[in-house]
Scaffold this motif. Structure first.
Motif, PDB file in Angstrom:
ATOM      1  N   ALA A 177      13.647  -9.863   0.174  1.00  0.00           N
ATOM      2  CA  ALA A 177      13.955  -8.441   0.369  1.00  0.00           C
ATOM      3  C   ALA A 177      13.849  -7.675  -0.945  1.00  0.00           C
ATOM      4  N   PHE A 178      14.203  -8.316  -2.047  1.00  0.00           N
ATOM      5  CA  PHE A 178      14.155  -7.631  -3.336  1.00  0.00           C
ATOM      6  C   PHE A 178      12.724  -7.488  -3.848  1.00  0.00           C
ATOM      7  N   VAL A 179      11.879  -8.439  -3.478  1.00  0.00           N
ATOM      8  CA  VAL A 179      10.453  -8.305  -3.812  1.00  0.00           C
ATOM      9  C   VAL A 179       9.883  -7.094  -3.075  1.00  0.00           C
ATOM     10  N   VAL A 180      10.165  -7.014  -1.770  1.00  0.00           N
ATOM     11  CA  VAL A 180       9.685  -5.888  -0.964  1.00  0.00           C
ATOM     12  C   VAL A 180      10.311  -4.581  -1.440  1.00  0.00           C
ATOM     13  N   ALA A 181      11.613  -4.612  -1.783  1.00  0.00           N
ATOM     14  CA  ALA A 181      12.292  -3.399  -2.261  1.00  0.00           C
ATOM     15  C   ALA A 181      11.663  -2.902  -3.564  1.00  0.00           C
ATOM     16  N   ALA A 182      11.290  -3.821  -4.453  1.00  0.00           N
ATOM     17  CA  ALA A 182      10.616  -3.419  -5.697  1.00  0.00           C
ATOM     18  C   ALA A 182       9.273  -2.761  -5.387  1.00  0.00           C
ATOM     19  N   LEU A 183       8.530  -3.345  -4.437  1.00  0.00           N
ATOM     20  CA  LEU A 183       7.244  -2.752  -4.031  1.00  0.00           C
ATOM     21  C   LEU A 183       7.455  -1.386  -3.370  1.00  0.00           C
ATOM     22  N   PHE A 184       8.501  -1.267  -2.556  1.00  0.00           N
ATOM     23  CA  PHE A 184       8.811   0.018  -1.934  1.00  0.00           C
ATOM     24  C   PHE A 184       9.186   1.051  -2.997  1.00  0.00           C
ATOM     25  N   GLY A 185       9.948   0.626  -4.003  1.00  0.00           N
ATOM     26  CA  GLY A 185      10.287   1.540  -5.101  1.00  0.00           C
ATOM     27  C   GLY A 185       9.035   2.055  -5.794  1.00  0.00           C
ATOM     28  N   LEU A 186       8.091   1.152  -6.012  1.00  0.00           N
ATOM     29  CA  LEU A 186       6.816   1.538  -6.619  1.00  0.00           C
ATOM     30  C   LEU A 186       6.065   2.503  -5.705  1.00  0.00           C
ATOM     31  N   ALA A 187       6.080   2.218  -4.401  1.00  0.00           N
ATOM     32  CA  ALA A 187       5.402   3.094  -3.435  1.00  0.00           C
ATOM     33  C   ALA A 187       6.041   4.483  -3.420  1.00  0.00           C
ATOM     34  N   TYR A 188       7.379   4.552  -3.397  1.00  0.00           N
ATOM     35  CA  TYR A 188       8.050   5.854  -3.450  1.00  0.00           C
ATOM     36  C   TYR A 188       7.648   6.604  -4.720  1.00  0.00           C
ATOM     37  N   PHE A 189       7.626   5.897  -5.847  1.00  0.00           N
ATOM     38  CA  PHE A 189       7.254   6.524  -7.114  1.00  0.00           C
ATOM     39  C   PHE A 189       5.865   7.152  -7.010  1.00  0.00           C
ATOM     40  N   PHE A 190       4.894   6.389  -6.511  1.00  0.00           N
ATOM     41  CA  PHE A 190       3.520   6.899  -6.436  1.00  0.00           C
ATOM     42  C   PHE A 190       3.378   8.020  -5.414  1.00  0.00           C
ATOM     43  N   VAL A 191       4.056   7.905  -4.278  1.00  0.00           N
ATOM     44  CA  VAL A 191       3.973   8.970  -3.267  1.00  0.00           C
ATOM     45  C   VAL A 191       4.428  10.298  -3.866  1.00  0.00           C
ATOM     46  N   TYR A 192       5.577  10.281  -4.519  1.00  0.00           N
ATOM     47  CA  TYR A 192       6.104  11.524  -5.086  1.00  0.00           C
ATOM     48  C   TYR A 192       5.300  11.975  -6.300  1.00  0.00           C
TER      49      TYR A 192
END
Length: 183
Positions: A70-85
């Motif tokens: 879950a933390f691997v996916v959460a880190a990737l999601f954090g990166l995705a949120y960063f790039f989206v914004y």
């Protein structure tokens, strides 16, 4: 310490998904016109955003119980949120002829800022993990039903968001029709 990180990551996932959810095209905040973007490209982007938002809510439970993946996916999601914004704030994608409303700007700034600790804490949890709890291999029937309902909800969100983003704002449509009559 790992429990605190798990709860913090879970909280950041909820906040990030909630902020993203307020930005669904056709909603109260995101009302820019994206009709110039090909519908397939716009639909694919909306699928990505929907998976990101719903997936964030789904990860909350696994972050709380300390499941390593879950933390691997959460880190990737954090990166995705960063790039989206960052891409939207940087006027790279999606670009609209309409200006960015002030509320949208501030929500995206806050979302961008929240993505950084989401990534950092998720990565910290990965590096600190010493045989954390893992998600069960077998799925219960209620989990399968929940996943199916989530997919249906996601499809509905994508259809709504894509159609709303493709609509021209009434004022712009009227002025375009007026220009055609005069032209």
């Amino acid at each position: 310490m790992e429990d605190i990180i798990g709860y913090t990551v879970a909280g950041l996932l909820v906040l990030s998904a909630a902020l993203l959810g307020t930005l669904i095209p056709g909603g109260p905040i995101e009302n820019r016109n994206f009709s110039h973007i090909p519908p397939v490209k716009l639909a694919m982007f909306n699928v990505f955003l929907t998976v990101l938002g719903i997936g964030s809510f789904a990860l909350v439970y696994f972050a709380i119980i300390g499941a390593g993946p879950a933390f691997v996916v959460a880190a990737l999601f954090g990166l995705a949120y960063f790039f989206v914004y960052a891409l939207d704030l940087g006027k790279i994608f999606p670009v609209s002829p309409d200006g960015m409303p002030r509320a949208l700007f501030w929500i995206e700034v806050v979302g961008l800022i929240l993505s950084i600790p989401l990534m950092v804490l998720s990565l910290a949890s990965i590096f600190m993990a010493n045989g954390g709890v893992h998600a069960p291999a077998a799925m219960s029937s209620s989990l399968v039903i929940l996943i199916a309902l989530t997919i249906v909800l996601g499809i509905g969100i994508v259809i709504f968001a894509t159609r709303a983003a493709m609509r021209k704002s009434p004022g712009k449509a009227d002025s375009a029709a007026e220009q055609k009559r005069q032209g």
